[in-house]
Design an enzyme around this catalytic site. Structure first.
Site, PDB file in Angstrom:
ATOM      1  N   TYR A  92      54.000 -99.284  32.830  1.00  0.00           N
ATOM      2  CA  TYR A  92      53.390 -98.468  31.766  1.00  0.00           C
ATOM      3  C   TYR A  92      52.447 -99.328  30.924  1.00  0.00           C
ATOM      4  O   TYR A  92      51.326 -98.914  30.621  1.00  0.00           O
ATOM      5  CB  TYR A  92      54.495 -97.854  30.898  1.00  0.00           C
ATOM      6  CG  TYR A  92      53.981 -96.903  29.830  1.00  0.00           C
ATOM      7  CD1 TYR A  92      53.689 -95.581  30.137  1.00  0.00           C
ATOM      8  CD2 TYR A  92      53.781 -97.339  28.529  1.00  0.00           C
ATOM      9  CE1 TYR A  92      53.209 -94.711  29.174  1.00  0.00           C
ATOM     10  CE2 TYR A  92      53.305 -96.472  27.548  1.00  0.00           C
ATOM     11  CZ  TYR A  92      53.025 -95.156  27.877  1.00  0.00           C
ATOM     12  OH  TYR A  92      52.547 -94.299  26.914  1.00  0.00           O
TER      13      TYR A  92
ATOM     14  N   SER B 297      47.951 -96.411  23.990  1.00  0.00           N
ATOM     15  CA  SER B 297      49.295 -96.554  23.431  1.00  0.00           C
ATOM     16  C   SER B 297      49.303 -97.828  22.603  1.00  0.00           C
ATOM     17  O   SER B 297      48.415 -98.679  22.755  1.00  0.00           O
ATOM     18  CB  SER B 297      50.299 -96.675  24.586  1.00  0.00           C
ATOM     19  OG  SER B 297      51.552 -97.145  24.136  1.00  0.00           O
TER      20      SER B 297
HETATM   21  N1  LIG Z   1      55.328 -89.868  23.447  1.00  0.00           N
HETATM   22  C1  LIG Z   1      55.147 -91.137  23.122  1.00  0.00           C
HETATM   23  O1  LIG Z   1      56.025 -91.785  22.522  1.00  0.00           O
HETATM   24  C2  LIG Z   1      53.851 -91.808  23.458  1.00  0.00           C
HETATM   25  C3  LIG Z   1      53.556 -93.068  22.899  1.00  0.00           C
HETATM   26  C4  LIG Z   1      52.359 -93.696  23.206  1.00  0.00           C
HETATM   27  C5  LIG Z   1      51.453 -93.059  24.061  1.00  0.00           C
HETATM   28  N2  LIG Z   1      51.753 -91.851  24.585  1.00  0.00           N
HETATM   29  C6  LIG Z   1      50.793 -91.232  25.506  1.00  0.00           C
HETATM   30  O2  LIG Z   1      50.402 -89.988  24.971  1.00  0.00           O
HETATM   31  C7  LIG Z   1      50.042 -89.098  26.046  1.00  0.00           C
HETATM   32  C8  LIG Z   1      50.726 -87.759  25.838  1.00  0.00           C
HETATM   33  O3  LIG Z   1      52.113 -87.936  25.895  1.00  0.00           O
HETATM   34  P1  LIG Z   1      53.136 -86.866  25.294  1.00  0.00           P
HETATM   35  O4  LIG Z   1      53.973 -87.586  24.330  1.00  0.00           O
HETATM   36  O5  LIG Z   1      52.412 -85.631  24.867  1.00  0.00           O
HETATM   37  O6  LIG Z   1      54.015 -86.598  26.610  1.00  0.00           O
HETATM   38  P2  LIG Z   1      54.504 -85.265  27.293  1.00  0.00           P
HETATM   39  O7  LIG Z   1      55.470 -85.712  28.333  1.00  0.00           O
HETATM   40  O8  LIG Z   1      54.928 -84.272  26.274  1.00  0.00           O
HETATM   41  O9  LIG Z   1      53.159 -84.715  27.983  1.00  0.00           O
HETATM   42  C9  LIG Z   1      52.546 -85.335  29.077  1.00  0.00           C
HETATM   43  C10 LIG Z   1      51.954 -84.228  29.941  1.00  0.00           C
HETATM   44  O10 LIG Z   1      51.249 -84.834  31.047  1.00  0.00           O
HETATM   45  C11 LIG Z   1      51.463 -83.994  32.176  1.00  0.00           C
HETATM   46  N3  LIG Z   1      51.248 -84.737  33.411  1.00  0.00           N
HETATM   47  C12 LIG Z   1      52.004 -85.752  33.917  1.00  0.00           C
HETATM   48  N4  LIG Z   1      51.506 -86.143  35.090  1.00  0.00           N
HETATM   49  C13 LIG Z   1      50.426 -85.356  35.349  1.00  0.00           C
HETATM   50  C14 LIG Z   1      49.504 -85.293  36.420  1.00  0.00           C
HETATM   51  N5  LIG Z   1      49.591 -86.104  37.482  1.00  0.00           N
HETATM   52  N6  LIG Z   1      48.518 -84.385  36.365  1.00  0.00           N
HETATM   53  C15 LIG Z   1      48.417 -83.534  35.309  1.00  0.00           C
HETATM   54  N7  LIG Z   1      49.265 -83.564  34.256  1.00  0.00           N
HETATM   55  C16 LIG Z   1      50.263 -84.457  34.283  1.00  0.00           C
HETATM   56  C17 LIG Z   1      52.922 -83.554  32.037  1.00  0.00           C
HETATM   57  O11 LIG Z   1      53.200 -82.419  32.836  1.00  0.00           O
HETATM   58  C18 LIG Z   1      53.022 -83.305  30.544  1.00  0.00           C
HETATM   59  O12 LIG Z   1      52.746 -81.952  30.223  1.00  0.00           O
HETATM   60  C19 LIG Z   1      50.427 -89.841  27.336  1.00  0.00           C
HETATM   61  O13 LIG Z   1      49.264 -90.425  27.897  1.00  0.00           O
HETATM   62  C20 LIG Z   1      51.377 -90.918  26.853  1.00  0.00           C
HETATM   63  O14 LIG Z   1      51.404 -92.035  27.714  1.00  0.00           O
HETATM   64  C21 LIG Z   1      52.910 -91.196  24.296  1.00  0.00           C
END
Ligand SMILES: NC(=O)c1ccc[n+]([C@@H]2O[C@H](COP(=O)([O-])OP(=O)(O)OC[C@H]3O[C@@H](n4cnc5c(N)ncnc54)[C@H](O)[C@@H]3O)[C@@H](O)[C@H]2O)c1
Length: 255
Positions: free
Chosen positions: A154, A141
């Site tokens: 986080y 991130s």
């Molecule tokens: N969305 C943002 O703004 C953002 C910014 C920076 C980094 N990220 C990172 O990007 C990645 C993807 O995020 P996203 O935006 O697609 O979020 P999202 O919430 O759409 O998807 C995250 C997925 O992870 C799954 N998940 C959560 N806990 C789990 C577990 N214990 N076992 C298996 N699956 C699990 C959830 O069910 C979900 O489908 C994450 O690592 C997040 O931290 C996201």
């Protein structure tokens, strides 16, 4: 043994970034094992992916040692080898200043975001070594480098992902394994929406605007852009690219 161009495990596969990554890797003709806790969204993500390889859904908890061991072993049983893992699963956890944060939230966020990366490295790397090489990509991130008020756990978890990426990259550089990280700022996904709501619960659109204003190109990342950077690191990057963190943030890290 399959004829596909490789076999990959993608976690968080039901979410915005993960589902886009499953589609992109499947389109390349690879086998994909799509991992998530959310069975309903996971089967939709897998149905939307197609290519010459197999795409299978497995409901598993990436923070569980038994689950990670089992899905890596199953991928080897199905396809004879694993060529890479894209760690995408993550949660943002609760929003609270450090003096008012819950220990339960710290433990949960560290388990899902950091322990999961530890476990996937632990169980996948020996398989990649046996196969003569491969790639691991994790999702950090902007907060792998920076702080954000009310998101201490986080931030800690994503700094941990950066540290584990760098350590493993050094450890296995002579084994043909590249370990890298993709680091988005705010992404237009369910998580991005939840963060917008947390910033301004009464007016989430204004919360979203706060995130947009942080990016020099004045928009959120699209999930397919974040996935494409990860898939490039997983499948296409030159072998000399190892131990790096690629910002996918519209220029935010340049500031
Ligand atoms: N969305 C943002 O703004 C953002 C910014 C920076 C980094 N990220 C990172 O990007 C990645 C993807 O995020 P996203 O935006 O697609 O979020 P999202 O919430 O759409 O998807 C995250 C997925 O992870 C799954 N998940 C959560 N806990 C789990 C577990 N214990 N076992 C298996 N699956 C699990 C959830 O069910 C979900 O489908 C994450 O690592 C997040 O931290 C996201």
């Amino acid at each position: 043994m399959s004829n596909a161009v490789g076999s990959y495990i993608i976690t968080g596969a039901a979410g915005g970034v993960g589902a886009a990554a499953v589609r992109q890797v499947a389109e390349r003709g690879a086998n994909v094992m799509a991992i998530d806790l959310d069975a309903g969204l996971l089967s939709r993500a897998v149905e939307a992916a197609s290519g010459n390889g197999e795409v299978v859904a497995r409901v598993a908890d990436v923070s569980s040692e038994d689950d990670v061991r089992a899905y890596v072993a199953e991928a080897v049983r199905l396809w004879g080898r694993v060529d890479g893992v894209f760690n995408v699963a993550g949660i943002e956890g609760e929003f609270a200043p450090s003096g008012n944060a819950s220990t339960e939230n710290y433990d949960r966020v560290m388990r899902v975001n950091a322990r999961s990366v530890f476990l996937n490295l632990k169980f996948a790397i020996p398989v990649l070594v046996d196969g003569g090489g491969g790639a691991i990509v994790s999702t950090g991130s902007h907060l792998a480098w920076h702080g954000a008020a009310t998101l201490g756990a986080y931030c800690a978890s994503k700094h941990a992902v950066m540290g584990m990426t760098r350590a493993a990259a050094l450890e296995y550089a002579t084994s043909g394994i590249r370990v890298n990280c993709v680091c988005p700022s705010a992404v237009d996904t369910a998580m991005g929406q939840r963060v917008s709501e947390a910033i301004n619960p009464e007016a989430p659109d204004l919360g979203r605007q706060v995130l947009i204003d942080q990016a020099p190109n004045e928009r959120l990342a699209r999930p397919d852009e974040v996935a494409a950077a990860g898939v490039w690191l997983l499948l296409d990057a030159p072998h000399h690219i190892n131990g790096i963190l690629i910002p996918v943030d519209g220029g935010q890290a340049a500031a």
